[in-house]
Design a protein around this motif. Structure first.
Motif, PDB file in Angstrom:
ATOM      1  N   GLY A 156     -51.680   0.525  -2.598  1.00  0.00           N
ATOM      2  CA  GLY A 156     -49.584   0.924  -1.685  1.00  0.00           C
ATOM      3  C   GLY A 156     -48.755   1.929  -2.453  1.00  0.00           C
ATOM      4  O   GLY A 156     -48.086   1.372  -2.884  1.00  0.00           O
ATOM      5  N   VAL A 157     -49.223   3.374  -1.756  1.00  0.00           N
ATOM      6  CA  VAL A 157     -48.262   4.209  -2.670  1.00  0.00           C
ATOM      7  C   VAL A 157     -46.761   3.926  -2.327  1.00  0.00           C
ATOM      8  O   VAL A 157     -46.530   3.556  -1.603  1.00  0.00           O
ATOM      9  N   CYS A 158     -45.994   3.642  -3.272  1.00  0.00           N
ATOM     10  CA  CYS A 158     -44.839   3.794  -2.914  1.00  0.00           C
ATOM     11  C   CYS A 158     -43.498   4.561  -4.014  1.00  0.00           C
ATOM     12  O   CYS A 158     -44.132   5.106  -4.539  1.00  0.00           O
ATOM     13  N   ASP A 159     -42.984   5.302  -3.081  1.00  0.00           N
ATOM     14  CA  ASP A 159     -41.971   6.159  -3.194  1.00  0.00           C
ATOM     15  C   ASP A 159     -40.205   5.830  -2.810  1.00  0.00           C
ATOM     16  O   ASP A 159     -39.879   5.940  -2.103  1.00  0.00           O
ATOM     17  N   GLY A 160     -39.828   4.954  -3.358  1.00  0.00           N
ATOM     18  CA  GLY A 160     -39.039   3.972  -3.269  1.00  0.00           C
ATOM     19  C   GLY A 160     -38.609   3.560  -1.836  1.00  0.00           C
ATOM     20  O   GLY A 160     -39.314   2.508  -1.473  1.00  0.00           O
ATOM     21  N   GLU A 161     -38.439   3.620  -1.088  1.00  0.00           N
ATOM     22  CA  GLU A 161     -37.598   3.176   0.177  1.00  0.00           C
ATOM     23  C   GLU A 161     -39.621   3.594   1.584  1.00  0.00           C
ATOM     24  O   GLU A 161     -39.439   3.570   2.513  1.00  0.00           O
ATOM     25  N   ARG A 162     -40.560   3.693   0.715  1.00  0.00           N
ATOM     26  CA  ARG A 162     -41.290   4.500   1.553  1.00  0.00           C
ATOM     27  C   ARG A 162     -42.873   4.880   1.040  1.00  0.00           C
ATOM     28  O   ARG A 162     -42.972   3.885   0.048  1.00  0.00           O
ATOM     29  N   LEU A 163     -43.044   4.205   1.675  1.00  0.00           N
ATOM     30  CA  LEU A 163     -45.253   3.466   1.516  1.00  0.00           C
ATOM     31  C   LEU A 163     -45.642   4.464   2.430  1.00  0.00           C
ATOM     32  O   LEU A 163     -45.519   5.593   3.784  1.00  0.00           O
ATOM     33  N   LEU A 164     -47.027   4.684   1.591  1.00  0.00           N
ATOM     34  CA  LEU A 164     -47.546   6.176   2.143  1.00  0.00           C
ATOM     35  C   LEU A 164     -48.604   5.682   3.380  1.00  0.00           C
ATOM     36  O   LEU A 164     -49.613   4.523   2.450  1.00  0.00           O
ATOM     37  N   LEU A 165     -48.842   6.076   4.531  1.00  0.00           N
ATOM     38  CA  LEU A 165     -49.927   5.561   5.135  1.00  0.00           C
ATOM     39  C   LEU A 165     -50.872   6.412   5.388  1.00  0.00           C
ATOM     40  O   LEU A 165     -50.427   7.973   5.467  1.00  0.00           O
ATOM     41  N   THR A 166     -52.300   6.039   6.122  1.00  0.00           N
ATOM     42  CA  THR A 166     -53.205   7.343   6.211  1.00  0.00           C
ATOM     43  C   THR A 166     -54.604   6.766   7.258  1.00  0.00           C
ATOM     44  O   THR A 166     -53.979   4.881   7.974  1.00  0.00           O
ATOM     45  N   ALA A 177     -53.656   2.476   8.047  1.00  0.00           N
ATOM     46  CA  ALA A 177     -54.654   2.073   6.756  1.00  0.00           C
ATOM     47  C   ALA A 177     -53.810   2.706   5.451  1.00  0.00           C
ATOM     48  O   ALA A 177     -52.421   3.205   5.344  1.00  0.00           O
ATOM     49  N   LEU A 178     -53.858   1.845   4.191  1.00  0.00           N
ATOM     50  CA  LEU A 178     -53.454   2.958   2.588  1.00  0.00           C
ATOM     51  C   LEU A 178     -54.814   3.957   2.551  1.00  0.00           C
ATOM     52  O   LEU A 178     -56.004   3.319   2.804  1.00  0.00           O
ATOM     53  N   ILE A 179     -54.491   3.582   1.095  1.00  0.00           N
ATOM     54  CA  ILE A 179     -55.189   5.166   0.377  1.00  0.00           C
ATOM     55  C   ILE A 179     -56.537   3.337   0.081  1.00  0.00           C
ATOM     56  O   ILE A 179     -56.597   2.265  -0.492  1.00  0.00           O
ATOM     57  N   ALA A 180     -57.700   3.907  -0.178  1.00  0.00           N
ATOM     58  CA  ALA A 180     -58.999   3.038  -0.487  1.00  0.00           C
ATOM     59  C   ALA A 180     -60.295   3.635  -0.765  1.00  0.00           C
ATOM     60  O   ALA A 180     -60.448   4.688  -0.438  1.00  0.00           O
ATOM     61  N   LEU A 263     -56.658  -6.849   4.323  1.00  0.00           N
ATOM     62  CA  LEU A 263     -55.872  -7.064   2.703  1.00  0.00           C
ATOM     63  C   LEU A 263     -54.055  -5.754   3.697  1.00  0.00           C
ATOM     64  O   LEU A 263     -53.409  -6.076   3.006  1.00  0.00           O
ATOM     65  N   THR A 264     -54.905  -4.801   3.761  1.00  0.00           N
ATOM     66  CA  THR A 264     -54.187  -3.252   3.630  1.00  0.00           C
ATOM     67  C   THR A 264     -52.588  -4.103   4.999  1.00  0.00           C
ATOM     68  O   THR A 264     -51.958  -3.942   4.635  1.00  0.00           O
ATOM     69  N   GLY A 265     -53.379  -4.661   6.176  1.00  0.00           N
ATOM     70  CA  GLY A 265     -52.436  -5.634   6.790  1.00  0.00           C
ATOM     71  C   GLY A 265     -51.388  -5.672   6.345  1.00  0.00           C
ATOM     72  O   GLY A 265     -50.009  -6.010   6.590  1.00  0.00           O
ATOM     73  N   GLU A 266     -51.908  -7.037   5.358  1.00  0.00           N
ATOM     74  CA  GLU A 266     -50.896  -7.759   4.813  1.00  0.00           C
ATOM     75  C   GLU A 266     -50.069  -7.214   4.157  1.00  0.00           C
ATOM     76  O   GLU A 266     -48.326  -6.669   3.742  1.00  0.00           O
ATOM     77  N   MET A 267     -50.225  -5.766   3.171  1.00  0.00           N
ATOM     78  CA  MET A 267     -49.589  -5.667   2.324  1.00  0.00           C
ATOM     79  C   MET A 267     -48.670  -4.237   2.797  1.00  0.00           C
ATOM     80  O   MET A 267     -47.559  -3.549   2.502  1.00  0.00           O
ATOM     81  N   ILE A 268     -48.634  -3.836   4.020  1.00  0.00           N
ATOM     82  CA  ILE A 268     -48.174  -2.889   4.998  1.00  0.00           C
ATOM     83  C   ILE A 268     -46.688  -4.018   5.519  1.00  0.00           C
ATOM     84  O   ILE A 268     -45.636  -3.475   4.845  1.00  0.00           O
TER      85      ILE A 268
END
Length: 290
Positions: A156-166, A177-180, A263-268
């Motif tokens: 889960g790549v975070c930038d402050g209040e933002r999360l990167l989804l793919t 999803a997240l980077i994997a 795990l992706t879903g839980e992390m989001i």
């Protein structure tokens, strides 16, 4: 997540326990499993499989849930009968109950492993089952092979209040999803995190925080989840043969189109709630300076 089956008890110790009529039979054909999927997953019992196959299927003990044994039908699988039909893995992943789904997933990875280790990879001779542990052993050259487990990361790549989804490119799974990616030979798992982020979206990350692991038995994978803080530019450069979408989302605007058992879903969802280790609320809880 799919392995979160409490209060049910999963025991996977190696055993030679013989099957009883009321134990569960796992009969796979390729990527399908015999079940009654009306209203959820209902698996046939050993007695039903024996009656359908004339009493002679070879059954391999796999594990137990709540004291009931689960056995793999190895040498023969029945045609569909009664309420039972063969259902694809990607279909039954969306069914419950969760403890039965988890059993199906673990059985699936062991089914693949037994099928792919019938012959020695060193000398080509037929392999035999170990009598003391879950392993296949070559009686000629002594090669021992254990069930395959592939280490991989979810990031889960975070930038402050933002999360990167793919989103993946060229795959049936088209939810966010997240980077994997998989760990490479000679690579520490933290190095895998940084490399996968760099390769897939062209970003650099600094601080890493381990979140949780998940046995994703559908693909023989042990997932290790990390949150990673963006370092440097936020400009995304997609690895287009791997990903079709890479996009930053504000915490309050994260889509809900993701896997509910992964795990992706839980992390989001953890990030959405502000419970990720880089959120302001989490830092206050930890006593960090803000």
């Amino acid at each position: 997540m799919v392995q979160d089956i409490y209060p049910h008890i999963f025991r996977n110790e190696f055993s030679h326990k013989p099957p009883e009529d009321d134990d569960v039979a796992l009969a796979y054909r390729g990527g399908t499993l015999l079940m009654d999927d009306r209203g959820g997953i209902c698996l046939p019992r050993v007695a039903e499989l024996r009656a359908q196959l004339g009493g002679g299927p070879r059954l391999q003990y796999l594990f137990a849930e709540d004291g009931r044994g689960y056995y793999l039908a190895e040498d023969a699988t029945p045609d569909p009968f009664g309420p039972y039909r063969y259902v694809e893995s990607r279909t039954y992943r969306n069914l419950g109950p969760m403890e039965t789904l988890f059993a199906c997933a673990v059985g699936e990875t062991l089914h693949r492993w037994y099928g792919s280790t019938r012959f020695c990879g060193r000398c080509g001779k037929p392999m035999e089952k170990s009598r003391t542990e879950r392993a296949m052993v070559c009686p000629d050259c002594g090669l021992t092979v254990y069930p395959k487990i592939c280490p991989a990361v979810i990031v889960g790549v975070c930038d402050g209040e933002r999360l990167l989804l793919t989103k993946y490119a060229g795959r049936p799974f088209q939810q966010y999803a997240l980077i994997a990616g998989f760990n490479e030979i000679g690579e520490g798992i933290e190095e895998t995190v940084r490399r996968e982020v760099r390769e897939e979206v062209g970003l650099e990350v600094g601080e890493l925080r381990f979140y949780k692991s998940q046995p994703w038995a559908f693909t023989d994978t042990l997932l290790m989840g990390f949150y990673a803080r963006l370092e440097g530019s936020d400009a995304i450069r997609l690895q287009e043969d791997e990903l079709s979408v890479g996009q930053w989302f504000e915490r309050s605007q994260l889509p809900e189109d993701h896997s509910a058992i992964s795990l992706t879903g839980e992390m989001i969802e953890t990030f959405r709630r502000g419970q990720d280790p880089f959120s302001l609320a989490a830092r206050v809880r930890e006593g960090a300076a803000v």
